[in-house]
Motif scaffolding. Structure first.
Motif, PDB file in Angstrom:
ATOM      1  N   ILE A 294      58.246  65.249  24.643  1.00 58.62           N
ATOM      2  CA  ILE A 294      58.661  65.506  23.254  1.00 58.62           C
ATOM      3  C   ILE A 294      57.814  64.677  22.291  1.00 58.62           C
ATOM      4  N   LEU A 295      57.612  63.401  22.639  1.00 59.67           N
ATOM      5  CA  LEU A 295      56.820  62.525  21.773  1.00 59.67           C
ATOM      6  C   LEU A 295      55.362  62.971  21.712  1.00 59.67           C
ATOM      7  N   ARG A 296      54.875  63.545  22.809  1.00 55.65           N
ATOM      8  CA  ARG A 296      53.480  63.997  22.841  1.00 55.65           C
ATOM      9  C   ARG A 296      53.275  65.332  22.129  1.00 55.65           C
ATOM     10  N   ALA A 297      54.367  66.065  21.896  1.00 59.07           N
ATOM     11  CA  ALA A 297      54.250  67.414  21.343  1.00 59.07           C
ATOM     12  C   ALA A 297      53.728  67.426  19.910  1.00 59.07           C
ATOM     13  N   ARG A 298      53.899  66.320  19.177  1.00 59.67           N
ATOM     14  CA  ARG A 298      53.437  66.228  17.779  1.00 59.67           C
ATOM     15  C   ARG A 298      53.940  67.421  16.969  1.00 59.67           C
ATOM     16  N   LEU A 299      55.237  67.524  16.881  1.00 60.42           N
ATOM     17  CA  LEU A 299      55.858  68.660  16.218  1.00 60.42           C
ATOM     18  C   LEU A 299      55.577  68.639  14.719  1.00 60.42           C
ATOM     19  N   THR A 300      55.375  69.828  14.158  1.00 61.46           N
ATOM     20  CA  THR A 300      55.171  69.949  12.717  1.00 61.46           C
ATOM     21  C   THR A 300      56.528  69.944  12.008  1.00 61.46           C
ATOM     22  N   ARG A 301      56.485  69.798  10.680  1.00 55.72           N
ATOM     23  CA  ARG A 301      57.728  69.825   9.902  1.00 55.72           C
ATOM     24  C   ARG A 301      58.433  71.158  10.076  1.00 55.72           C
ATOM     25  N   ARG A 302      57.668  72.248  10.113  1.00 57.36           N
ATOM     26  CA  ARG A 302      58.255  73.568  10.315  1.00 57.36           C
ATOM     27  C   ARG A 302      58.959  73.652  11.666  1.00 57.36           C
ATOM     28  N   GLN A 303      58.323  73.148  12.713  1.00 57.90           N
ATOM     29  CA  GLN A 303      58.928  73.198  14.047  1.00 57.90           C
ATOM     30  C   GLN A 303      60.186  72.347  14.118  1.00 57.90           C
ATOM     31  N   TRP A 304      60.154  71.181  13.504  1.00 63.40           N
ATOM     32  CA  TRP A 304      61.367  70.360  13.439  1.00 63.40           C
ATOM     33  C   TRP A 304      62.489  71.126  12.745  1.00 63.40           C
ATOM     34  N   GLY A 305      62.137  71.819  11.669  1.00 60.81           N
ATOM     35  CA  GLY A 305      63.142  72.587  10.941  1.00 60.81           C
ATOM     36  C   GLY A 305      63.731  73.704  11.780  1.00 60.81           C
ATOM     37  N   LEU A 306      62.872  74.415  12.530  1.00 57.78           N
ATOM     38  CA  LEU A 306      63.357  75.485  13.396  1.00 57.78           C
ATOM     39  C   LEU A 306      64.249  74.937  14.507  1.00 57.78           C
ATOM     40  N   PHE A 307      63.837  73.810  15.088  1.00 63.37           N
ATOM     41  CA  PHE A 307      64.657  73.185  16.134  1.00 63.37           C
ATOM     42  C   PHE A 307      66.015  72.779  15.581  1.00 63.37           C
ATOM     43  N   ALA A 308      66.011  72.190  14.391  1.00 63.79           N
ATOM     44  CA  ALA A 308      67.266  71.740  13.799  1.00 63.79           C
ATOM     45  C   ALA A 308      68.171  72.932  13.482  1.00 63.79           C
ATOM     46  N   PHE A 309      67.596  73.981  12.892  1.00 62.80           N
ATOM     47  CA  PHE A 309      68.390  75.160  12.549  1.00 62.80           C
ATOM     48  C   PHE A 309      68.962  75.802  13.803  1.00 62.80           C
ATOM     49  N   ARG A 310      68.119  75.941  14.823  1.00 56.74           N
ATOM     50  CA  ARG A 310      68.591  76.550  16.064  1.00 56.74           C
ATOM     51  C   ARG A 310      69.696  75.710  16.701  1.00 56.74           C
ATOM     52  N   GLY A 311      69.483  74.410  16.751  1.00 53.31           N
ATOM     53  CA  GLY A 311      70.462  73.541  17.402  1.00 53.31           C
ATOM     54  C   GLY A 311      71.798  73.516  16.693  1.00 53.31           C
TER      55      GLY A 311
END
Length: 301
Positions: free
Chosen positions: A61-78
């Motif tokens: 997870i730490l290596r994935a270097r998630l973008t702000r958009r991806q964080w947002g999608l993960f948060a919305f989905r979760g």
């Protein structure tokens, strides 16, 4: 499709049978727990305990270097999935296991509709007929006007819808990020999303409840692992029909263990939904489309 799929259908069927037994075991454990703990708290404890299985994925997870958009999608989905899980726990404590199992098969149908509306996938006439047939199957199960529709049934309608939306987001994220990170992030954000809901209705759980929920976390994780092995051994057209035996196991479990009657209309309605999902899956395989309609197990908790 590679040869390794077609050469191991027996292994795929066996692993899918194991998957079905494990997921029905999850429903049995939750049913045993009953309504003694509020649904949102029970769901939170299941995911919080299950966080131990996320620990090996922290480094990826730490290596994935998630973008702000991806964080947002993960948060919305979760957060959305958290609501679906709470509804599932609520339904399990109030309606027969067979009803929950049959109605959960609606999730792939919602995915088919969502893929057409939001992802631009074509919805051919035969697929539209299959979707309509599945919705008719849901009406056969609910039978509005002929029996009282309980809050548990309404909760399952919401559950199937949320899980379908969650899968569509997972498909989008899996195209950008490794599947293990997608699964782990779901667990993290579902736990976060359930925390305030659980805190608002918190009841101190006893050791029996904690033991049952720990078993739920372990059995559910084992079920997802067995499912992964099944999908690796053969294409979904092989594994999908086997997965629907869960409705049989659920009916038998409810009848012999929980003293629930066998409702013929639930079996008929579930069969209609199952036939619709199987047809859509088969058509996607024939047309060699990129799969949008998931196997029924994908949407399990």
């Amino acid at each position: 499709m590679n040869d390794s799929f077609s050469s191991r259908p027996v292994a795929a069927v066996l692993w899918m049978l194991v998957t079905g037994v494990l997921f029905v075991g999850v429903t049995a454990l939750v049913k045993t727990l009953g309504p003694v703990i509020p649904a949102s708290e029970a769901a939170f404890l299941r995911y919080a305990i299950g966080m131990v299985f996320v620990l090996p994925v922290i480094r990826p997870i730490l290596r994935a270097r998630l973008t702000r958009r991806q964080w947002g999608l993960f948060a919305f989905r979760g957060l959305a999935h958290a609501g679906g899980v709470a509804l599932w726990f609520y339904a399990m404590a109030r309606i027969p296991i067979a009803d929950v199992t049959a109605m959960n098969y609606l999730s792939p149908i919602y995915v088919t509709i969502g893929a057409a509306l939001f992802l631009g996938e074509k919805l051919a006439f035969r697929r539209i007929l299959a979707v309509v047939a599945a919705l008719v199957g849901a009406l056969i199960i609910l039978r509005p006007g002929f029996r009282e529709i309980g809050q548990g049934h309404l909760a399952m309608l919401g559950t199937a819808f949320v899980f379908g939306a969650s899968y569509l987001l997972a498909k989008q994220l899996s195209a950008e990020i490794s599947p293990s990170v997608v699964v782990a992030m779901l667990s993290v954000f579902v736990t976060i999303g359930l925390a305030p809901m659980a805190a608002s209705v918190w009841v101190m759980p006893d050791w029996r409840a904690l033991g049952i929920l720990s078993a739920v976390a372990c059995v559910a994780t084992a079920g997802h692992y067995a499912m992964t092995l099944a999908f690796a051994a053969a294409p979904v057209t092989v594994t999908q029909p086997v997965s629907f035996l869960q409705l049989v196991w659920a009916c038998l479990l409810g009848y012999f263990v929980f003293d629930e009657g066998i409702d013929l209309w639930v079996i008929v309605g579930g069969g209609v939904i199952i036939g619709s999902v199987t047809f859509i899956t088969w058509r996607e395989s024939v047309l060699k489309r990129r799969m949008r309609t998931p196997p029924a197990e994908i949407t399990k908790i």
